[in-house]
Design a protein around this motif. Structure first.
Motif, PDB file in Angstrom:
ATOM      1  N   ARG A  70      -2.687   6.417  -5.862  1.00 12.01           N
ATOM      2  CA  ARG A  70      -2.141   6.466  -4.504  1.00 12.01           C
ATOM      3  C   ARG A  70      -3.107   7.181  -3.561  1.00 12.01           C
ATOM      4  N   GLY A  71      -3.408   6.499  -2.440  1.00 14.11           N
ATOM      5  CA  GLY A  71      -4.289   7.064  -1.434  1.00 14.11           C
ATOM      6  C   GLY A  71      -5.772   6.968  -1.773  1.00 14.11           C
ATOM      7  N   GLY A  72      -6.126   6.293  -2.834  1.00 12.01           N
ATOM      8  CA  GLY A  72      -7.527   6.246  -3.242  1.00 12.01           C
ATOM      9  C   GLY A  72      -8.159   4.869  -3.153  1.00 12.01           C
ATOM     10  N   GLN A  73      -7.651   4.009  -2.303  1.00 11.11           N
ATOM     11  CA  GLN A  73      -8.163   2.649  -2.178  1.00 11.11           C
ATOM     12  C   GLN A  73      -9.674   2.636  -1.986  1.00 11.11           C
ATOM     13  N   ASP A  74     -10.375   1.877  -2.822  1.00 10.08           N
ATOM     14  CA  ASP A  74     -11.829   1.709  -2.797  1.00 10.08           C
ATOM     15  C   ASP A  74     -12.609   2.984  -3.124  1.00 10.08           C
ATOM     16  N   ASN A  75     -11.955   4.032  -3.615  1.00 12.29           N
ATOM     17  CA  ASN A  75     -12.629   5.245  -4.059  1.00 12.29           C
ATOM     18  C   ASN A  75     -12.850   5.127  -5.575  1.00 12.29           C
ATOM     19  N   PRO A  76     -14.113   5.007  -6.035  1.00 13.46           N
ATOM     20  CA  PRO A  76     -14.374   4.809  -7.472  1.00 13.46           C
ATOM     21  C   PRO A  76     -13.778   5.900  -8.365  1.00 13.46           C
ATOM     22  N   ASP A  77     -13.651   7.133  -7.853  1.00 12.61           N
ATOM     23  CA  ASP A  77     -13.082   8.216  -8.652  1.00 12.61           C
ATOM     24  C   ASP A  77     -11.580   8.074  -8.839  1.00 12.61           C
ATOM     25  N   LYS A  78     -10.935   7.287  -7.984  1.00 11.67           N
ATOM     26  CA  LYS A  78      -9.479   7.098  -8.051  1.00 11.67           C
ATOM     27  C   LYS A  78      -9.084   5.779  -8.743  1.00 11.67           C
ATOM     28  N   LEU A  79     -10.072   5.081  -9.324  1.00  9.73           N
ATOM     29  CA  LEU A  79      -9.801   3.797  -9.991  1.00  9.73           C
ATOM     30  C   LEU A  79      -8.971   4.030 -11.253  1.00  9.73           C
ATOM     31  N   LEU A  80      -7.808   3.363 -11.328  1.00  2.55           N
ATOM     32  CA  LEU A  80      -6.955   3.429 -12.523  1.00  2.55           C
ATOM     33  C   LEU A  80      -7.447   2.461 -13.591  1.00  2.55           C
ATOM     34  N   TYR A  81      -7.652   1.202 -13.193  1.00  6.55           N
ATOM     35  CA  TYR A  81      -8.179   0.185 -14.110  1.00  6.55           C
ATOM     36  C   TYR A  81      -8.755  -0.972 -13.314  1.00  6.55           C
ATOM     37  N   GLN A  82      -9.571  -1.750 -13.994  1.00 11.62           N
ATOM     38  CA  GLN A  82     -10.149  -2.961 -13.407  1.00 11.62           C
ATOM     39  C   GLN A  82      -9.971  -4.095 -14.407  1.00 11.62           C
ATOM     40  N   ALA A  83      -9.486  -5.234 -13.928  1.00 13.19           N
ATOM     41  CA  ALA A  83      -9.285  -6.412 -14.775  1.00 13.19           C
ATOM     42  C   ALA A  83     -10.118  -7.561 -14.238  1.00 13.19           C
ATOM     43  N   SER A  84     -10.586  -8.402 -15.134  1.00 14.00           N
ATOM     44  CA  SER A  84     -11.370  -9.572 -14.718  1.00 14.00           C
ATOM     45  C   SER A  84     -11.174 -10.700 -15.713  1.00 14.00           C
ATOM     46  N   ILE A 104      -5.667 -21.768 -20.486  1.00 16.54           N
ATOM     47  CA  ILE A 104      -5.930 -20.600 -21.327  1.00 16.54           C
ATOM     48  C   ILE A 104      -7.167 -19.900 -20.780  1.00 16.54           C
ATOM     49  N   ALA A 105      -7.077 -18.576 -20.618  1.00 19.37           N
ATOM     50  CA  ALA A 105      -8.196 -17.812 -20.076  1.00 19.37           C
ATOM     51  C   ALA A 105      -8.383 -16.517 -20.855  1.00 19.37           C
ATOM     52  N   GLN A 106      -9.645 -16.099 -20.937  1.00 17.71           N
ATOM     53  CA  GLN A 106      -9.984 -14.834 -21.573  1.00 17.71           C
ATOM     54  C   GLN A 106     -10.305 -13.834 -20.476  1.00 17.71           C
ATOM     55  N   GLY A 107      -9.790 -12.629 -20.623  1.00 19.12           N
ATOM     56  CA  GLY A 107     -10.051 -11.600 -19.634  1.00 19.12           C
ATOM     57  C   GLY A 107     -10.295 -10.267 -20.286  1.00 19.12           C
ATOM     58  N   ARG A 108     -10.602  -9.299 -19.456  1.00 17.78           N
ATOM     59  CA  ARG A 108     -10.855  -7.938 -19.931  1.00 17.78           C
ATOM     60  C   ARG A 108     -10.274  -6.970 -18.913  1.00 17.78           C
ATOM     61  N   VAL A 109      -9.696  -5.905 -19.420  1.00 12.90           N
ATOM     62  CA  VAL A 109      -9.199  -4.837 -18.567  1.00 12.90           C
ATOM     63  C   VAL A 109      -9.819  -3.529 -19.068  1.00 12.90           C
ATOM     64  N   VAL A 110     -10.368  -2.754 -18.119  1.00  7.43           N
ATOM     65  CA  VAL A 110     -11.087  -1.525 -18.441  1.00  7.43           C
ATOM     66  C   VAL A 110     -10.437  -0.368 -17.706  1.00  7.43           C
ATOM     67  N   GLN A 111     -10.277   0.739 -18.399  1.00  6.75           N
ATOM     68  CA  GLN A 111      -9.677   1.935 -17.831  1.00  6.75           C
ATOM     69  C   GLN A 111     -10.679   2.601 -16.892  1.00  6.75           C
ATOM     70  N   GLY A 112     -10.201   3.021 -15.727  1.00 12.70           N
ATOM     71  CA  GLY A 112     -11.047   3.716 -14.754  1.00 12.70           C
ATOM     72  C   GLY A 112     -11.001   5.221 -14.948  1.00 12.70           C
ATOM     73  N   PRO A 113     -11.775   5.974 -14.142  1.00  9.97           N
ATOM     74  CA  PRO A 113     -11.812   7.436 -14.262  1.00  9.97           C
ATOM     75  C   PRO A 113     -10.452   8.110 -14.073  1.00  9.97           C
ATOM     76  N   ALA A 114      -9.588   7.554 -13.220  1.00 13.59           N
ATOM     77  CA  ALA A 114      -8.273   8.145 -12.966  1.00 13.59           C
ATOM     78  C   ALA A 114      -7.181   7.514 -13.840  1.00 13.59           C
ATOM     79  N   GLY A 115      -7.555   6.583 -14.692  1.00 17.41           N
ATOM     80  CA  GLY A 115      -6.571   5.865 -15.486  1.00 17.41           C
ATOM     81  C   GLY A 115      -6.241   6.537 -16.800  1.00 17.41           C
ATOM     82  N   THR A 116      -5.116   6.127 -17.356  1.00 17.40           N
ATOM     83  CA  THR A 116      -4.684   6.594 -18.676  1.00 17.40           C
ATOM     84  C   THR A 116      -4.275   5.376 -19.484  1.00 17.40           C
ATOM     85  N   PRO A 117      -4.334   5.485 -20.807  1.00 19.79           N
ATOM     86  CA  PRO A 117      -3.876   4.360 -21.631  1.00 19.79           C
ATOM     87  C   PRO A 117      -2.396   4.074 -21.358  1.00 19.79           C
TER      88      PRO A 117
END
Length: 190
Positions: A70-84, A104-117
């Protein structure tokens, strides 16, 4: 010299004989020597023409989805996760009125610095477009469990249905796969 001509003539004769016998095995109205010959009273089989199955495309602007604290839009330190999405394929079946696309598609989701499992829900958008016309559009809330670091996932949607034109979809029809990156819609007040 006559010996060379004789060898050439015998080789040519042998090759001609083999080609002629090979022609005897062609599909003709003559005697069918196969063991699975159709009965004499069988109806002729109609030829089946495979319809065009639309390609899957992923546009750069919606092939990646990022979620921020919350409040961290486009701030790399506030990234929870990224999916592609990495890769996608499809299979089509058709009847007289409807083409069904199994995506059918293959994707990946990666935890960001502010994210938790934990569990996240990805807003996957599946559209079928023909030029500028949208034939199908559906947003799918796709759950993914993120372990420490990240994970790969498989997205599938087997019930994408579009009208089946004569000969299938046009060559301009595409299946667009991505994430719904639009702004959150505000609820209507009554």
């Amino acid at each position: 010299m006559s010996n060379v001509v004789g060898k050439f003539s015998r080789g040519f004769l042998t090759l001609s004989l083999v080609a002629g016998l090979g022609g005897c095995n062609s599909a003709s109205q003559g005697l069918d020597l196969s063991s699975n010959a159709a009965p004499a009273n069988a109806q002729p089989v109609q030829a089946v023409v495979q319809a065009y199955c639309p390609q899957v495309v992923m546009r750069d602007q919606d092939a990646v989805y990022r979620s921020y604290a919350r409040g961290g839009q486009d701030n790399p330190d506030k990234l929870l996760y990224q999916a592609s999405f990495n890769d996608a394929t499809r299979q089509c079946t058709a009847n007289e009125t409807t083409m069904t696309i199994n995506l059918i598609a293959q994707g990946r989701v990666v935890q960001g610095p502010a994210g938790t499992p934990g569990s996240v829900t990805l807003p996957v958008l599946v559209e079928v477009v023909d030029g500028d016309n949208v034939l199908y559009s559906q947003k799918v809330a796709f759950p993914v469990e993120i372990p420490v670091g990240g994970t790969q996932f498989i997205f599938s949607k087997a019930d994408v249905q579009i009208p089946n034109n004569a000969g299938g979809a046009t060559r301009f029809t595409r299946v667009r796969l991505g994430f719904d990156t639009g702004p959150a819609k505000k609820p209507r007040r009554s």
